[in-house]
Scaffold this motif. Structure first.
Motif, PDB file in Angstrom:
ATOM      1  N   SER A  14       0.830  -1.201   0.000  1.00 19.45           N
ATOM      2  CA  SER A  14       0.000   0.000   0.000  1.00 19.45           C
ATOM      3  C   SER A  14       0.865   1.252   0.000  1.00 19.45           C
ATOM      4  N   GLY A  15       1.935   1.223   0.819  1.00 14.54           N
ATOM      5  CA  GLY A  15       2.830   2.369   0.862  1.00 14.54           C
ATOM      6  C   GLY A  15       3.566   2.579  -0.442  1.00 14.54           C
ATOM      7  N   ILE A  16       3.935   1.474  -1.098  1.00 15.23           N
ATOM      8  CA  ILE A  16       4.626   1.571  -2.378  1.00 15.23           C
ATOM      9  C   ILE A  16       3.716   2.207  -3.416  1.00 15.23           C
ATOM     10  N   ARG A  17       2.443   1.812  -3.442  1.00 12.46           N
ATOM     11  CA  ARG A  17       1.509   2.394  -4.408  1.00 12.46           C
ATOM     12  C   ARG A  17       1.333   3.881  -4.144  1.00 12.46           C
ATOM     13  N   THR A  18       1.307   4.262  -2.869  1.00 12.40           N
ATOM     14  CA  THR A  18       1.186   5.684  -2.537  1.00 12.40           C
ATOM     15  C   THR A  18       2.389   6.456  -3.039  1.00 12.40           C
ATOM     16  N   LEU A  19       3.597   5.895  -2.822  1.00  9.81           N
ATOM     17  CA  LEU A  19       4.808   6.549  -3.306  1.00  9.81           C
ATOM     18  C   LEU A  19       4.807   6.661  -4.824  1.00  9.81           C
ATOM     19  N   ALA A  20       4.329   5.611  -5.497  1.00  8.94           N
ATOM     20  CA  ALA A  20       4.312   5.604  -6.961  1.00  8.94           C
ATOM     21  C   ALA A  20       3.458   6.742  -7.512  1.00  8.94           C
ATOM     22  N   ASN A  21       2.421   7.098  -6.791  1.00  7.42           N
ATOM     23  CA  ASN A  21       1.528   8.166  -7.244  1.00  7.42           C
ATOM     24  C   ASN A  21       2.048   9.555  -6.915  1.00  7.42           C
ATOM     25  N   ARG A  22       3.144   9.632  -6.187  1.00  7.80           N
ATOM     26  CA  ARG A  22       3.655  10.932  -5.751  1.00  7.80           C
ATOM     27  C   ARG A  22       5.045  11.236  -6.292  1.00  7.80           C
ATOM     28  N   LEU A  23       5.531  10.448  -7.230  1.00 13.51           N
ATOM     29  CA  LEU A  23       6.878  10.658  -7.751  1.00 13.51           C
ATOM     30  C   LEU A  23       6.979  11.993  -8.472  1.00 13.51           C
ATOM     31  N   CYS A 163       6.904  -0.645 -13.284  1.00 16.82           N
ATOM     32  CA  CYS A 163       6.540  -0.195 -14.629  1.00 16.82           C
ATOM     33  C   CYS A 163       5.549   0.961 -14.553  1.00 16.82           C
ATOM     34  N   TYR A 164       4.565   0.819 -13.686  1.00 13.95           N
ATOM     35  CA  TYR A 164       3.541   1.856 -13.526  1.00 13.95           C
ATOM     36  C   TYR A 164       4.168   3.151 -13.023  1.00 13.95           C
ATOM     37  N   ALA A 165       4.999   3.045 -11.998  1.00 14.62           N
ATOM     38  CA  ALA A 165       5.594   4.241 -11.394  1.00 14.62           C
ATOM     39  C   ALA A 165       6.498   4.975 -12.373  1.00 14.62           C
ATOM     40  N   LEU A 166       7.365   4.238 -13.056  1.00 17.84           N
ATOM     41  CA  LEU A 166       8.321   4.876 -13.964  1.00 17.84           C
ATOM     42  C   LEU A 166       7.630   5.457 -15.189  1.00 17.84           C
ATOM     43  N   SER A 167       6.508   4.865 -15.580  1.00 23.94           N
ATOM     44  CA  SER A 167       5.751   5.394 -16.721  1.00 23.94           C
ATOM     45  C   SER A 167       5.168   6.766 -16.419  1.00 23.94           C
ATOM     46  N   ARG A 168       5.029   7.089 -15.141  1.00 26.19           N
ATOM     47  CA  ARG A 168       4.482   8.384 -14.730  1.00 26.19           C
ATOM     48  C   ARG A 168       5.536   9.486 -14.737  1.00 26.19           C
ATOM     49  N   ILE A 169       6.808   9.106 -14.809  1.00 27.58           N
ATOM     50  CA  ILE A 169       7.892  10.102 -14.758  1.00 27.58           C
ATOM     51  C   ILE A 169       8.899   9.856 -15.892  1.00 27.58           C
ATOM     52  N   PRO A 170       8.445   9.801 -17.143  1.00 24.21           N
ATOM     53  CA  PRO A 170       9.369   9.490 -18.248  1.00 24.21           C
ATOM     54  C   PRO A 170      10.509  10.486 -18.382  1.00 24.21           C
ATOM     55  N   ASP A 171      10.228  11.764 -18.127  1.00 26.60           N
ATOM     56  CA  ASP A 171      11.283  12.775 -18.268  1.00 26.60           C
ATOM     57  C   ASP A 171      12.369  12.592 -17.223  1.00 26.60           C
ATOM     58  N   LEU A 172      11.966  12.251 -16.000  1.00 30.13           N
ATOM     59  CA  LEU A 172      12.926  12.054 -14.919  1.00 30.13           C
ATOM     60  C   LEU A 172      13.803  10.839 -15.192  1.00 30.13           C
TER      61      LEU A 172
END
Length: 242
Positions: A14-23, A163-172
């Motif tokens: 759950s914490g990982i998913r929260t972090l993924a949405n806040r990158l 995959c989901y998290a990194l797809s949200r920050i392609p520029d980074l």
């Protein structure tokens, strides 16, 4: 007995998913990857990018908690081999571990000396997870000191979350995997500062003024989006630029 990740897996996921949405920054990315690593029971992580058209020995380290000396001893060619070997799992595949103690059995990819080095340096068990993130070729290396320490059932979930998290920050991610952004002088200045030289000493070495050295270093800091010299140096070392 519970596996290293199973006793707190639900809360951690759950914490990982929260972090993924806040990158939003490299600091956020580090926190996310560190949490994911802990969640699967691994000790270390390394996010590796290999750009289109590059040779296999041109792996770029986007983010990692491996010790700098370990990276230098192992070398980026071996890191690329670890990332892209036949044990690398694409999303949906069952991950397969590379066990350093048995690595010579994989043929010419990993020789006995390299396997022993990995084992001695605390990477006795290594998983490589291929990541689907746009057009970029990314791999996540997760390793532990002891074989059997990593929770195999948690790896597939972690792979999709990554995959989901990194797809949200392609520029980074692209910034971390980019070509060397520094000029020769900027790279030289950062190198000498990383060796413990003062601004005045670097100026003497390069035959320029102290103000010029400070200017080069400031430009390097800005190019890395770093907040200070130490962060710029750490980013350059981690990326293999100095």
């Amino acid at each position: 007995m519970d596996s290293p990740a199973s006793s707190s897996g639900t809360a951690s996921s759950s914490g990982i998913r929260t972090l993924a949405n806040r990158l939003a920054s490299r600091g956020d990315l580090t926190g996310f990857l560190a949490g994911m690593t802990e969640n699967v029971g691994a000790d270390s992580y390394m996010l590796v990018a290999i750009m289109h058209g590059e040779a296999r020995n041109q792996a770029r380290i986007v983010a990692s908690n491996w010790q700098f000396d370990t990276i230098e001893l192992i070398g980026r060619q071996l890191i690329a081999t670890l990332a892209q070997g036949p044990w690398a799992a694409t999303p949906g595949m069952r991950p397969t571990a590379l066990i350093a103690g048995a690595a010579p059995g994989t043929g010419a990819l990993i020789n006995g000396e390299e396997a022993r080095l990995l084992d001695v340096l605390g990477h006795g068990e290594i998983y490589s997870l291929g990541l689907n993130v746009g057009r970029q070729r990314l791999f996540m290396l997760l390793s532990s000191e002891q074989a059997g320490q990593i929770d195999l059932s948690a790896l597939a979930r972690a792979q999709f979350e990554c995959c989901y998290a990194l797809s949200r920050i392609p520029d980074l991610v692209a910034q971390g995997a980019a070509e060397d952004p520094l000029s020769d002088r900027e790279r030289e200045c950062l190198f000498w500062v990383s060796e413990g030289k003062t601004t005045d000493e670097v100026a003497v070495i390069l035959g320029v003024s102290s103000n010029t050295v400070n200017s080069y270093i400031t430009h390097a800091i800005q190019k890395f989006s770093a907040s200070n010299r130490a962060m710029a140096i750490a980013t350059a070392i981690r990326s293999g630029i100095i």
